[in-house]
Scaffold this motif. Structure first.
Motif, PDB file in Angstrom:
ATOM      1  N   VAL A  26       1.112  -1.321  -0.358  1.00  0.00           N
ATOM      2  CA  VAL A  26      -0.458  -0.084   0.123  1.00  0.00           C
ATOM      3  C   VAL A  26       0.614   1.068  -0.186  1.00  0.00           C
ATOM      4  N   ALA A  27       2.023   1.314   0.828  1.00  0.00           N
ATOM      5  CA  ALA A  27       2.881   2.491   1.052  1.00  0.00           C
ATOM      6  C   ALA A  27       3.584   3.259  -0.339  1.00  0.00           C
ATOM      7  N   ARG A  28       4.006   1.060  -1.022  1.00  0.00           N
ATOM      8  CA  ARG A  28       4.972   2.008  -1.475  1.00  0.00           C
ATOM      9  C   ARG A  28       3.671   1.674  -3.447  1.00  0.00           C
ATOM     10  N   GLY A  29       2.755   2.050  -3.256  1.00  0.00           N
ATOM     11  CA  GLY A  29       1.606   2.386  -4.434  1.00  0.00           C
ATOM     12  C   GLY A  29       1.329   1.254  -5.324  1.00  0.00           C
ATOM     13  N   GLU A  54      -6.325   6.146   3.209  1.00  0.00           N
ATOM     14  CA  GLU A  54      -5.699   7.851   2.291  1.00  0.00           C
ATOM     15  C   GLU A  54      -5.033   7.630   0.807  1.00  0.00           C
ATOM     16  N   ARG A  55      -5.063   6.116   0.066  1.00  0.00           N
ATOM     17  CA  ARG A  55      -4.934   6.286  -0.781  1.00  0.00           C
ATOM     18  C   ARG A  55      -6.175   6.364  -2.104  1.00  0.00           C
ATOM     19  N   ALA A  78      -4.524 -15.691   7.509  1.00  0.00           N
ATOM     20  CA  ALA A  78      -3.834 -14.032   8.085  1.00  0.00           C
ATOM     21  C   ALA A  78      -5.036 -13.223   7.841  1.00  0.00           C
ATOM     22  N   ALA A  79      -3.776 -11.991   8.146  1.00  0.00           N
ATOM     23  CA  ALA A  79      -4.793 -10.491   8.745  1.00  0.00           C
ATOM     24  C   ALA A  79      -5.220 -10.062   7.556  1.00  0.00           C
ATOM     25  N   ALA A  80      -4.525  -9.801   7.150  1.00  0.00           N
ATOM     26  CA  ALA A  80      -4.575  -9.028   5.756  1.00  0.00           C
ATOM     27  C   ALA A  80      -3.613  -9.123   4.661  1.00  0.00           C
ATOM     28  N   ALA A  81      -4.495  -9.058   3.314  1.00  0.00           N
ATOM     29  CA  ALA A  81      -3.966  -9.327   2.007  1.00  0.00           C
ATOM     30  C   ALA A  81      -4.215  -8.459   0.818  1.00  0.00           C
ATOM     31  N   ALA A  82      -3.743  -9.000   0.074  1.00  0.00           N
ATOM     32  CA  ALA A  82      -3.034  -7.577  -1.282  1.00  0.00           C
ATOM     33  C   ALA A  82      -3.671  -7.640  -2.325  1.00  0.00           C
ATOM     34  N   VAL A  83      -4.073  -8.145  -3.463  1.00  0.00           N
ATOM     35  CA  VAL A  83      -4.018  -7.831  -4.790  1.00  0.00           C
ATOM     36  C   VAL A  83      -3.487  -7.143  -5.249  1.00  0.00           C
ATOM     37  N   LEU A  84      -1.928  -7.187  -5.895  1.00  0.00           N
ATOM     38  CA  LEU A  84      -1.176  -5.665  -6.779  1.00  0.00           C
ATOM     39  C   LEU A  84      -1.843  -5.927  -8.164  1.00  0.00           C
ATOM     40  N   GLY A  85      -1.479  -4.255  -8.502  1.00  0.00           N
ATOM     41  CA  GLY A  85      -2.066  -3.937  -9.207  1.00  0.00           C
ATOM     42  C   GLY A  85      -1.063  -5.495 -10.925  1.00  0.00           C
TER      43      GLY A  85
END
Length: 91
Positions: A26-29, A54-55, A78-85
């Motif tokens: 998230v921080a790295r966009g 925020e993003r 898992a507490a969190a995960a993200a799909v990347l662009g």
């Protein structure tokens, strides 16, 4: 949480799992969509949720850490995960 959201996570070509890696993405966009487990400690996932908001990233709440872990293809919760662009990876 929708079945479609979990399907996006399951079939994503690039994703990260865990609060630390998700926060970095998230921080790295790099993140396109963030997932958090409803039963995770709020103190653990709150910074990830705040950074995603925020993003302007969509945050999907999954009913449990176990379900989120399974959707990510791991044998633990898992507490969190993200799909990347597209074609983005976190090191």
């Amino acid at each position: 949480m929708t079945t479609d959201a979990l399907a996006r996570l399951r079939t994503a070509t690039s994703r990260v799992v865990g609060t630390t890696q998700t926060a970095k993405a998230v921080a790295r966009g790099l993140a396109a969509e963030v997932f958090v487990a409803a039963d995770a400690d709020p103190r653990v996932v709150e910074p990830v949720v705040r950074a995603a908001a925020e993003r302007g990233l969509p945050v999907t709440q999954v009913e449990s850490m176990a379900l989120l872990g399974r959707a990510c293809g791991i044998g633990v919760g898992a507490a969190a995960a993200a799909v990347l662009g597209e074609d983005r990876r976190v090191s």
